[in-house]
Design a protein around this motif. Structure first.
Motif, PDB file in Angstrom:
ATOM      1  N   UNK A  91       0.789  -1.231   0.000  1.00  0.00           N
ATOM      2  CA  UNK A  91       0.000   0.000   0.000  1.00  0.00           C
ATOM      3  C   UNK A  91       0.812   1.267   0.000  1.00  0.00           C
ATOM      4  N   UNK A  92       2.118   1.182   0.166  1.00  0.00           N
ATOM      5  CA  UNK A  92       2.941   2.381   0.186  1.00  0.00           C
ATOM      6  C   UNK A  92       3.108   2.984  -1.216  1.00  0.00           C
ATOM      7  N   UNK A  93       2.646   2.260  -2.226  1.00  0.00           N
ATOM      8  CA  UNK A  93       2.667   2.785  -3.592  1.00  0.00           C
ATOM      9  C   UNK A  93       1.413   3.581  -3.908  1.00  0.00           C
ATOM     10  N   UNK A  94       0.431   3.572  -3.016  1.00  0.00           N
ATOM     11  CA  UNK A  94      -0.872   4.166  -3.308  1.00  0.00           C
ATOM     12  C   UNK A  94      -0.982   5.569  -2.723  1.00  0.00           C
ATOM     13  N   UNK A  95      -1.702   6.432  -3.463  1.00  0.00           N
ATOM     14  CA  UNK A  95      -1.914   7.822  -3.050  1.00  0.00           C
ATOM     15  C   UNK A  95      -3.390   8.173  -3.221  1.00  0.00           C
ATOM     16  N   UNK A  96      -3.897   8.959  -2.296  1.00  0.00           N
ATOM     17  CA  UNK A  96      -5.285   9.401  -2.354  1.00  0.00           C
ATOM     18  C   UNK A  96      -5.338  10.884  -2.732  1.00  0.00           C
ATOM     19  N   UNK A  97      -5.755  11.217  -3.948  1.00  0.00           N
ATOM     20  CA  UNK A  97      -5.845  12.636  -4.342  1.00  0.00           C
ATOM     21  C   UNK A  97      -7.009  13.323  -3.624  1.00  0.00           C
ATOM     22  N   UNK A  98      -6.730  14.476  -3.026  1.00  0.00           N
ATOM     23  CA  UNK A  98      -7.745  15.277  -2.345  1.00  0.00           C
ATOM     24  C   UNK A  98      -7.746  16.657  -2.983  1.00  0.00           C
ATOM     25  N   UNK A  99      -8.884  17.031  -3.571  1.00  0.00           N
ATOM     26  CA  UNK A  99      -8.971  18.304  -4.274  1.00  0.00           C
ATOM     27  C   UNK A  99      -9.013  19.460  -3.285  1.00  0.00           C
ATOM     28  N   UNK A 100      -8.226  20.476  -3.543  1.00  0.00           N
ATOM     29  CA  UNK A 100      -8.255  21.718  -2.766  1.00  0.00           C
ATOM     30  C   UNK A 100      -8.220  22.874  -3.766  1.00  0.00           C
TER      31      UNK A 100
END
Length: 504
Positions: A91-100
């Motif tokens: 899971x360290x390859x995964x990223x969660x994009x959060x719009x700002x």
């Protein structure tokens, strides 16, 4: 997440205007000003079973990976490297994009955020994942997402193809990544705005783009003689194919992320003054015959809508999917006012000695041809506008003191004030660098000399170089000035200590 749903590959641009790149050593991740390289391309892979997570794979076939190893012992921030599924990163390859707003934050497996660091070495250009603990570094976790339409074509090109060409050329990465949906060569529409100061934009419906009196809405109207239909053109020094449009109320034409109507395509175009001039107010003119399309940084186009209310006379940014609406993104450009090129300055008289320590305008307002395009706006048609400060163009010296201010385009900063100390603090806030010395270049020997005392009047355009005290090379005069300043400050205390010791 919407920034990654409709694209196969992206480039990520940090708050410092640099791109996330993966080195060829298959391990290191860093920032670079050169976005016209294969190393800046990141292929988007959606994670099965996790709709809001992505993996970002580089041209080496490895992934952006958030580790639990500290970047430096004793300080916050963990390393970000290139990893692979076979190495057991999971899971360290995964990223969660959060719009700002119009940027994204990329959250790692442990709840921290991908951060593009500034400041001095070893922080400068490094990448970590961390939580921002101060307002100064909050923007360091914000990333601009630039979608690429032809990643396979770009990745198939040899690296020498990118490095041998200037950014912005017809076959460079910058232009291919912003190309239209056809395979034709990118066609710039900047020539429609050449030397333009004020323009009108006329839609396919023969109506003009208008800034409404509520100072927020943007609509169409047939009255092209009102001041609401006039837009001031601002060129962006960092890019040769982007511009901003300012309304008569001093607000920018902005591509918002708010839908015009729920459940249908098309997002609002408004007037706004963002806290920072980000990509939401940047438009790329794309030529289409004798007209232009105005493209956002995310691939949508400025569209003048027709039909029945509430569509009639509304303005959105969207991608036309039907043949009947293809012409709704085409605009005619009427140039109302132009910039007049300033006459060449008188030659500087030769002198055997020139005092760079003085605060006279001649000592600090030396101009080179690098910014001749921007400086051509110093003289205007009609009466000049009221002065609201000055524009200062600047370069940042490399770690060895080298400054490529002839071939590399610099940055610009709006500044009100006359004090060097105030200007230095402004630069530190803008760049994230600490302990910088603001210098100007001598026209005689090309060396750098520090600015002192006060700046010239606000109507004088300046060019400066930011140098760190640790830099070496041609910036040595600034370094010498820094150490002399320390000596002058400590000398009285040292003398008092010596006298006290002798009396005792």
């Amino acid at each position: 997440m919407e920034h990654f749903n409709k694209t196969k590959a992206v480039k990520l641009r940090s708050h410092l205007g640099k791109y996330l790149v993966a080195d060829d050593d298959h391990h290191k991740i860093r920032q670079s000003k050169n976005g016209s390289t294969r190393k800046a391309i990141w292929l988007v892979e959606h994670v099965k079973g996790k709709n809001h997570h992505v993996r970002l794979r580089n041209s080496n076939g490895r992934y952006l990976t958030a580790t639990d190893a500290p970047f430096l012992l004793g300080v916050t921030g963990n390393k970000v490297v290139q990893g692979s599924l076979e190495e057991g990163w999971d899971g360290k390859l995964e990223w969660e994009p959060i719009t700002e707003g119009f940027h994204v934050r990329l959250r790692s497996w442990c709840g921290k955020y991908l951060r593009g660091n500034g400041g001095t070495l070893p922080w400068r250009n490094s990448i970590t994942h961390d939580d921002p603990y101060s307002s100064v570094t909050h923007d360091w976790i914000l990333w601009g997402v630039e979608p690429l339409e032809f990643p396979e074509k770009l990745l198939s090109l040899p690296e020498t193809h990118f490095s041998s060409e200037e950014p912005g050329s017809p076959t460079s990465l910058s232009s291919l990544s912003r190309s239209t949906s056809s395979d034709s060569v990118f066609r710039s529409g900047m020539e429609f705005f050449h030397r333009a100061k004020v323009v009108r934009l006329r839609s396919h419906h023969d109506k003009y783009l208008q800034a409404d009196d509520d100072e927020e809405s943007v609509t169409q109207d047939r009255n092209g003689s009102s001041r609401n239909s006039k837009w001031t053109v601002e060129l962006i020094p960092e890019f040769d194919n982007l511009l901003r449009l300012k309304s008569c109320y001093g607000k920018y034409l902005t591509a918002s992320n708010q839908p015009l109507l729920l459940g249908v395509t098309g997002r609002k175009v408004v007037q706004s003054v963002p806290r920072r001039l980000d990509s939401s107010v940047e438009w790329e003119p794309v030529r289409e015959g004798a007209q232009v399309k105005l493209k956002t940084r995310y691939g949508n186009f400025l569209r003048a809508n027709g039909g029945l209310p509430p569509w009639r006379n509304s303005v959105t940014h969207d991608i036309p999917h039907r043949t009947a609406t293809q012409d709704w993104i085409l605009w005619d450009v009427d140039v109302l006012e132009i910039h007049v090129v300033s006459p060449a300055p008188p030659p500087i008289p030769h002198s055997d000695s020139l005092d760079f320590d003085s605060s006279t305008p001649s000592a600090v307002s030396i101009k080179s041809t690098t910014f001749s395009r921007q400086e051509s706006t110093d003289s205007y048609v009609g009466s000049p506008p009221k002065s609201e400060g000055r524009t200062i163009y600047y370069h940042v010296a490399e770690d060895n003191g080298d400054v490529d201010d002839e071939n590399v385009q610099g940055y610009s900063l709006a500044f009100k004030g006359n004090g060097v100390e105030q200007l230095t603090r402004k630069f530190e806030e803008e760049t994230g660098l600490e302990g910088i010395i603001v210098c100007t270049r001598s026209p005689l020997n090309g060396k750098l000399y520090p600015l002192r005392l006060q700046l010239p009047p606000n109507n004088v355009t300046m060019q400066v170089v930011l140098v760190l005290p640790s830099s070496k090379g041609q910036s040595s005069p600034c370094q010498m000035f820094f150490f002399l300043s320390i000596v002058l400050v400590l000398l009285p205390n040292f003398m008092n200590f010596t006298v006290f010791s002798e009396v005792k």
